[in-house]
Design a protein around this motif. Structure first.
Motif, PDB file in Angstrom:
ATOM      1  N   MET A 438       0.827  -1.201   0.000  1.00 47.46           N
ATOM      2  CA  MET A 438       0.000   0.000   0.000  1.00 47.46           C
ATOM      3  C   MET A 438       0.864   1.255   0.000  1.00 47.46           C
ATOM      4  O   MET A 438       0.585   2.214  -0.732  1.00 47.46           O
ATOM      5  N   ASP A 439       1.903   1.271   0.815  1.00 48.66           N
ATOM      6  CA  ASP A 439       2.829   2.408   0.824  1.00 48.66           C
ATOM      7  C   ASP A 439       3.452   2.623  -0.545  1.00 48.66           C
ATOM      8  O   ASP A 439       3.545   3.745  -1.044  1.00 48.66           O
ATOM      9  N   SER A 440       3.867   1.524  -1.154  1.00 49.72           N
ATOM     10  CA  SER A 440       4.505   1.602  -2.469  1.00 49.72           C
ATOM     11  C   SER A 440       3.548   2.128  -3.524  1.00 49.72           C
ATOM     12  O   SER A 440       3.900   2.992  -4.332  1.00 49.72           O
ATOM     13  N   ARG A 441       2.325   1.615  -3.528  1.00 48.90           N
ATOM     14  CA  ARG A 441       1.346   2.032  -4.541  1.00 48.90           C
ATOM     15  C   ARG A 441       0.883   3.475  -4.315  1.00 48.90           C
ATOM     16  O   ARG A 441       0.628   4.211  -5.276  1.00 48.90           O
ATOM     17  N   LEU A 442       0.756   3.881  -3.058  1.00 51.98           N
ATOM     18  CA  LEU A 442       0.400   5.275  -2.780  1.00 51.98           C
ATOM     19  C   LEU A 442       1.489   6.212  -3.285  1.00 51.98           C
ATOM     20  O   LEU A 442       1.198   7.247  -3.897  1.00 51.98           O
ATOM     21  N   ALA A 443       2.738   5.860  -3.027  1.00 51.85           N
ATOM     22  CA  ALA A 443       3.855   6.680  -3.504  1.00 51.85           C
ATOM     23  C   ALA A 443       3.879   6.721  -5.026  1.00 51.85           C
ATOM     24  O   ALA A 443       4.118   7.777  -5.636  1.00 51.85           O
ATOM     25  N   ALA A 444       3.613   5.577  -5.660  1.00 52.69           N
ATOM     26  CA  ALA A 444       3.624   5.513  -7.123  1.00 52.69           C
ATOM     27  C   ALA A 444       2.518   6.371  -7.724  1.00 52.69           C
ATOM     28  O   ALA A 444       2.640   6.856  -8.856  1.00 52.69           O
TER      29      ALA A 444
END
Length: 520
Positions: A438-444
């Motif tokens: 989730m952190d990765s996708r939010l940043a992306a």
């Protein structure tokens, strides 16, 4: 759902490893007693999530501290489950079940009465220890009181209980928090625990104990290894996968846990007396593959809850109770199909039944992702959730029945401990993996998200212009589920043909069953 066991009249020897002991009693009342206690402790694995904002406000706690309210429970639940399963074999599963019920109920009272976050975390640890005593005994008792050819129907109820409880937790938590207060998510356990204890005393049989040498080195190695592995995975995201304390990093904790668990397996191989986990359990292919399957499905459903609940509350503006209602179609389908699946479990090759379940669940996740948008219609979430419930009904119970079908009676506790440890580790890995993703996708998608910025979970904590990228990030995160489902599907497609009586031929011989323990 009343089934009276038809029983062989000849004495059961140790070679008849997957038959249940002769009895004239109807085993179903005992099963209902087990199901009530098991349902209560399974609900507690997810019920606290919805109450997190209320706990933060009332106890003036930080977000990271409140995360430990759930983490401490899962850790105390997962780490000793191998040991408590074996203790049930030695001291009697009924005794361990009742002890666990007392500990869990009293700890629930302490959780509700505490006025500090530290006290709540400590009480949750004790609660988790109680749960770890209860869970392995439920499977062990079912394995020992139901014959192999009827065990599928019993495990259908047990498995459906596990699946439904995980879904009911957030819904029940939302209702109790919205209508009363967060303390009631723990107080509600007290009358249920008392009733479950009374039913256990009255209805559970006092089964034969197996007095063998206890593997103390195995206890230490498994406990330390499970703690390092589960703690590292569970808390890795919180520490940004870096240093935890004293210069020790999260990867070092996880690596150390794997090393210690490897040493544990080696010791189990060379321990010729009474290993904590007899490796001969894994000679049965279906038992080994079922452990992969339960790890996968536990990972999958644990991972689903986080992005779906955030999307429902922050983008769609639903209250915790309304968001949890999205899980109802899945729970209803599981309940409706449970008796049907129970009958099929004893008649249909598990490769086809469970394989179909995994395939349907994978498709439902892909369908669900299409509806995770700011303006999707309600049916675009509800329909795939219902389909997911239909698929999961063909997984939880048949998978458990397949895992326990050939277990030797004297190793029912050990096998149950392994299976439940696999389930808990799957849940922990799923929670850790989805947090990182989730952190990765939010940043992306150009976003960052701080849950403390919106303690009440209201949509006002997220600006309208962020609805679309936030929904996209949550939908992309959910895609981890069908990817992991493929692993479970591959495992269950390798199941062997069932060997129990009633599946078109004679019951297994001693040579075809998992070898029983040598007679004393």
């Amino acid at each position: 759902m009343t089934v009276v066991a038809e029983w062989l009249t000849r004495p059961v020897t140790t070679s008849e490893s997957n038959a249940a002991p002769p009895t004239e009693k109807d085993p179903w009342p005992a099963l209902w007693a087990l199901v009530l206690g098991f349902f209560m402790i399974m609900v507690d694995t997810t019920i606290v999530t919805v109450a997190t904002p209320a706990i933060i406000e009332d106890l003036h706690a930080e977000v990271n501290s409140v995360v430990w309210v759930t983490s401490a429970y899962l850790l105390a639940y997962a780490v000793p489950v191998l040991i408590t399963g074996r203790l049930g074999d030695r001291f009697g599963p009924k005794n361990l079940y009742l002890v666990g019920m007392v500990v869990f109920t009293l700890a629930s009272l302490a959780c509700g009465l505490t006025s500090t976050i530290e006290g709540l975390i400590i009480a949750r640890v004790v609660q988790g220890l109680g749960a770890s005593c209860i869970t392995p005994q439920t499977m062990a008792i079912i394995t020992r009181i139901f014959p192999a050819e009827r065990r599928g129907q019993a495990m259908a109820l047990w498995g459906a209980t596990a699946g439904v409880a995980i879904l009911v937790g957030p819904l029940l938590g939302g209702i109790l928090v919205d209508s009363l207060s967060w303390e009631w998510i723990f107080f509600v356990n007290i009358p249920v625990g008392i009733i479950a204890f009374g039913m256990g005393v009255r209805l559970l049989p006092a089964l034969e104990k197996h007095q063998h040498a206890f593997d103390w080195l195995g206890v230490v190695l498994s406990g330390v290894g499970m703690f390092l592995l589960v703690f590292g995975i569970q808390e890795g995201h919180q520490y940004d996968w870096g240093t935890v304390t004293g210069g020790i990093t999260v990867p070092e904790l996880i690596g150390g846990g794997l090393v210690v668990l490897t040493a544990f397996v080696v010791w189990q191989h060379f321990n010729k007396q009474e290993p904590l986990v007899p490796l001969r359990l894994f000679r049965d292919r279906n038992f080994s593959l079922a452990n992969i399957g339960i790890t996968v499905i536990s990972f999958t459903f644990t991972a689903l809850g986080f992005p779906l609940m955030l999307y429902a509350q922050l983008v769609r503006g639903l209250t915790p109770t309304e968001a949890a209602l999205l899980m109802v179609p899945m729970a209803l389908m599981s309940i409706i199909l449970a008796p049907i699946v129970g009958k099929l479990t004893d008649q249909v090759h598990p490769r086809f039944l469970i394989g179909a379940g995994f395939a349907v669940v994978g498709v439902s996740f892909l369908w669900l992702v299409q509806g995770v948008t700011p303006d999707s219609a309600a049916w675009q979430i509800v329909a795939p959730m219902a389909l997911m419930g239909a698929g999961s009904a063909a997984i939880w119970a048949p998978l458990t029945a397949t895992a326990t079908r050939n277990l030797p009676l004297d190793l029912a506790g050990a096998g149950s401990g392994v299976y439940n440890a696999a389930r808990q580790v799957g849940a922990v890995i799923g929670a850790a993996a989805i947090a990182v993703l989730m952190d990765s996708r939010l940043a992306a998608n150009g976003l960052t998200f701080d849950p403390s910025a919106a303690p009440e979970g209201a949509a006002s904590g997220l600006p309208p212009q962020a609805f679309d990228p936030f929904s996209t990030a949550m939908g992309q995160s959910i895609l981890i589920a069908p990817a992991v489902i493929l692993l479970g599907l591959a495992a269950v497609l390798m199941f062997e043909r069932p060997r129990h009586a009633g599946f078109g031929h004679e019951a297994p011989t001693a040579a075809s069953a998992v070898p029983a323990a040598p007679a004393e």
